[in-house]
Design a protein around this motif. Structure first.
Motif, PDB file in Angstrom:
ATOM      1  N   SER A 160      25.816  34.615  39.382  1.00 16.29           N
ATOM      2  CA  SER A 160      25.033  35.608  40.110  1.00 16.29           C
ATOM      3  C   SER A 160      23.600  35.530  39.613  1.00 16.29           C
ATOM      4  O   SER A 160      23.352  35.660  38.411  1.00 16.29           O
ATOM      5  CB  SER A 160      25.616  37.008  39.875  1.00 16.29           C
ATOM      6  OG  SER A 160      25.026  37.935  40.753  1.00 16.29           O
ATOM      7  N   LYS A 161      22.688  35.285  40.534  1.00 10.30           N
ATOM      8  CA  LYS A 161      21.242  35.145  40.247  1.00 10.30           C
ATOM      9  C   LYS A 161      20.949  33.983  39.287  1.00 10.30           C
ATOM     10  O   LYS A 161      19.966  34.027  38.544  1.00 10.30           O
ATOM     11  CB  LYS A 161      20.648  36.450  39.669  1.00 10.30           C
ATOM     12  CG  LYS A 161      21.157  37.738  40.279  1.00 10.30           C
ATOM     13  CD  LYS A 161      20.698  37.963  41.691  1.00 10.30           C
ATOM     14  CE  LYS A 161      21.328  39.223  42.275  1.00 10.30           C
ATOM     15  NZ  LYS A 161      21.315  39.212  43.748  1.00 10.30           N
TER      16      LYS A 161
ATOM     17  N   MET B 127      28.197  32.607  35.063  1.00 11.79           N
ATOM     18  CA  MET B 127      26.840  32.563  34.525  1.00 11.79           C
ATOM     19  C   MET B 127      26.027  33.689  35.147  1.00 11.79           C
ATOM     20  O   MET B 127      25.852  33.748  36.365  1.00 11.79           O
ATOM     21  CB  MET B 127      26.170  31.220  34.839  1.00 11.79           C
ATOM     22  CG  MET B 127      26.569  30.128  33.871  1.00 11.79           C
ATOM     23  SD  MET B 127      25.428  28.743  33.969  1.00 11.79           S
ATOM     24  CE  MET B 127      26.332  27.553  32.968  1.00 11.79           C
ATOM     25  N   LEU B 128      25.570  34.595  34.280  1.00 15.44           N
ATOM     26  CA  LEU B 128      24.743  35.712  34.729  1.00 15.44           C
ATOM     27  C   LEU B 128      23.330  35.537  34.179  1.00 15.44           C
ATOM     28  O   LEU B 128      23.115  34.780  33.225  1.00 15.44           O
ATOM     29  CB  LEU B 128      25.363  37.039  34.254  1.00 15.44           C
ATOM     30  CG  LEU B 128      26.786  37.337  34.783  1.00 15.44           C
ATOM     31  CD1 LEU B 128      27.289  38.679  34.256  1.00 15.44           C
ATOM     32  CD2 LEU B 128      26.826  37.321  36.312  1.00 15.44           C
TER      33      LEU B 128
ATOM     34  N   SER C 144      24.802  42.809  38.778  1.00 13.76           N
ATOM     35  CA  SER C 144      24.028  43.523  39.780  1.00 13.76           C
ATOM     36  C   SER C 144      24.904  44.162  40.874  1.00 13.76           C
ATOM     37  O   SER C 144      25.757  43.502  41.449  1.00 13.76           O
ATOM     38  CB  SER C 144      23.053  42.508  40.374  1.00 13.76           C
ATOM     39  OG  SER C 144      22.457  42.991  41.521  1.00 13.76           O
ATOM     40  N   PRO C 145      24.699  45.478  41.141  1.00 15.52           N
ATOM     41  CA  PRO C 145      25.566  46.235  42.054  1.00 15.52           C
ATOM     42  C   PRO C 145      25.753  45.618  43.444  1.00 15.52           C
ATOM     43  O   PRO C 145      26.845  45.648  43.982  1.00 15.52           O
ATOM     44  CB  PRO C 145      24.881  47.588  42.175  1.00 15.52           C
ATOM     45  CG  PRO C 145      24.086  47.717  40.927  1.00 15.52           C
ATOM     46  CD  PRO C 145      23.666  46.332  40.551  1.00 15.52           C
ATOM     47  N   ASN C 146      24.687  45.098  44.034  1.00 19.50           N
ATOM     48  CA  ASN C 146      24.821  44.587  45.403  1.00 19.50           C
ATOM     49  C   ASN C 146      25.207  43.118  45.476  1.00 19.50           C
ATOM     50  O   ASN C 146      25.307  42.554  46.559  1.00 19.50           O
ATOM     51  CB  ASN C 146      23.527  44.806  46.174  1.00 19.50           C
ATOM     52  CG  ASN C 146      23.214  46.286  46.301  1.00 19.50           C
ATOM     53  OD1 ASN C 146      24.117  47.095  46.501  1.00 19.50           O
ATOM     54  ND2 ASN C 146      21.956  46.645  46.150  1.00 19.50           N
ATOM     55  N   SER C 147      25.426  42.495  44.339  1.00 23.67           N
ATOM     56  CA  SER C 147      25.744  41.067  44.360  1.00 23.67           C
ATOM     57  C   SER C 147      27.160  40.818  44.879  1.00 23.67           C
ATOM     58  O   SER C 147      28.032  41.686  44.798  1.00 23.67           O
ATOM     59  CB  SER C 147      25.612  40.485  42.952  1.00 23.67           C
ATOM     60  OG  SER C 147      26.605  41.033  42.110  1.00 23.67           O
ATOM     61  N   THR C 148      27.369  39.635  45.397  1.00 23.03           N
ATOM     62  CA  THR C 148      28.702  39.217  45.845  1.00 23.03           C
ATOM     63  C   THR C 148      29.648  39.172  44.648  1.00 23.03           C
ATOM     64  O   THR C 148      30.814  39.536  44.753  1.00 23.03           O
ATOM     65  CB  THR C 148      28.620  37.823  46.486  1.00 23.03           C
ATOM     66  OG1 THR C 148      27.632  37.845  47.499  1.00 23.03           O
ATOM     67  CG2 THR C 148      29.947  37.403  47.092  1.00 23.03           C
ATOM     68  N   PHE C 149      29.125  38.742  43.515  1.00 24.47           N
ATOM     69  CA  PHE C 149      29.968  38.657  42.328  1.00 24.47           C
ATOM     70  C   PHE C 149      30.541  40.032  41.981  1.00 24.47           C
ATOM     71  O   PHE C 149      31.738  40.164  41.723  1.00 24.47           O
ATOM     72  CB  PHE C 149      29.195  38.067  41.141  1.00 24.47           C
ATOM     73  CG  PHE C 149      30.037  38.005  39.896  1.00 24.47           C
ATOM     74  CD1 PHE C 149      31.151  37.169  39.849  1.00 24.47           C
ATOM     75  CD2 PHE C 149      29.751  38.799  38.797  1.00 24.47           C
ATOM     76  CE1 PHE C 149      31.972  37.132  38.723  1.00 24.47           C
ATOM     77  CE2 PHE C 149      30.553  38.764  37.669  1.00 24.47           C
ATOM     78  CZ  PHE C 149      31.665  37.934  37.624  1.00 24.47           C
ATOM     79  N   ARG C 150      29.694  41.066  42.007  1.00 28.54           N
ATOM     80  CA  ARG C 150      30.170  42.406  41.649  1.00 28.54           C
ATOM     81  C   ARG C 150      30.931  43.094  42.775  1.00 28.54           C
ATOM     82  O   ARG C 150      31.972  43.708  42.546  1.00 28.54           O
ATOM     83  CB  ARG C 150      29.004  43.285  41.210  1.00 28.54           C
ATOM     84  CG  ARG C 150      29.452  44.665  40.752  1.00 28.54           C
ATOM     85  CD  ARG C 150      28.399  45.337  39.946  1.00 28.54           C
ATOM     86  NE  ARG C 150      28.854  46.635  39.443  1.00 28.54           N
ATOM     87  CZ  ARG C 150      28.170  47.344  38.551  1.00 28.54           C
ATOM     88  NH1 ARG C 150      27.020  46.900  38.080  1.00 28.54           N
ATOM     89  NH2 ARG C 150      28.620  48.507  38.121  1.00 28.54           N
TER      90      ARG C 150
END
Ligand code: N1C
Length: 249
Positions: free
Chosen positions: A81-82, A161-162, A171-177
């Motif tokens: 994410s990111k 990997m963050l 991150s709240p809006n991420s696909t990962f979360r």
């Protein structure tokens, strides 16, 4: 000179017109031996063709997902994410981990934009809604559905990997979360190992509040670890194939 210029311009335009979106998807699919790429293309386009591009839910890709029959590689699955650039630089150069984009499921669409239009049987690649324009757009719904399928199958020891250069690496809006962590299944997954990618000016470390949230959101029974690793160290491992995968961090 004029003739040459005209000829070149003509050749370029003709060539550009030759590779349609369908060609690109098929070419990417055919890199995976034994796949029925015609069928996969048919299921893929069925999700959005002829539909309002803000009204394509993730379920529209269910048949496409079923057709790609993805088999997980336990202990080698990598989420992110990111950190897309550093992750893919690593997975391209080293055969240590597999991301969604390295599988048939994700590779067909990576980096592309597409949508349909009511009353048309075509795939458009321009003028499509962007990620946040509307939630149910064809590209966002695709990544949501594909990510859910990939995460559901995550098994053994899993890595993510963050980005340690932002305040909220989880991150709240991420696909990962919002999708992947919710799909992790404790019956097949042993651990989630965070690699927090740091830079000299990093603002986060493994004690970050959002990483506490990550531990709470993880299904009971899945172990958790976190390690801060500099981007320079990861890049060094990318370019040193003689270094064993397990010695990268
Ligand atoms: O929203 P993110 O990251 O947390 O999504 C990343 C997460 C990964 O673990 C992947 O498995 O979700 C999956 N995924 C992709 O594989 C992918 N490839 C390309 C999610 N998004 C993906 N993209 C594009 O990256 C997508 O179009 C979207 O715009 C970004 C999301 O990146 P992010 O916010 O860094």
């Amino acid at each position: 000179v004029v003739v040459v210029v005209v000829a070149v311009v003509l050749a370029v335009t003709l060539r550009k017109g030759k590779y349609t979106f369908e060609d690109r998807i098929l070419a990417r699919c055919e890199k995976f031996k034994g796949s029925d790429c015609r069928l996969i293309w048919a299921k893929f386009q069925k999700a959005y063709v002829g539909r309002d591009p803000c009204n394509v839910p993730m379920e529209a890709y269910d048949d496409f997902i079923a057709a790609t029959q993805f088999k997980p590689e336990c202990n080698r699955m990598m989420f992110w994410s990111k950190t897309k650039d550093v992750v893919h630089d690593f997975t391209e150069k080293r055969d240590c981990y597999v991301t969604l984009e390295d599988t048939l499921l994700g590779s067909v669409a990576d980096g592309l934009t597409w949508c349909g239009r009511v009353g048309s049987s075509e795939t458009l690649t321009t003028g499509c809604p962007r990620w946040t324009d509307c939630e149910n757009n064809p590209v966002r719904s695709f990544w949501s559905r594909a990510s859910a399928a990939f995460a559901e199958k995550a098994c053994g020891n899993v890595t993510v990997m963050l980005n340690g250069s932002i305040e909220t690496p989880f991150s709240p809006n991420s696909t990962f979360r919002s999708i992947e962590v919710k799909k992790f299944d404790a019956t097949v997954m042993r651990s989630l190992n965070v690699v927090l990618v740091t830079q000299t000016n990093s603002v986060s470390n493994c004690t970050n509040a959002s990483l506490k949230d990550l531990q709470k959101e993880l299904a009971a029974g899945i172990r958790y670890s976190c390690k801060e690793v500099s981007e320079a160290q990861i890049r060094e491992c990318s370019s040193n194939p003689e270094k064993p995968c397990g010695a990268c961090w």
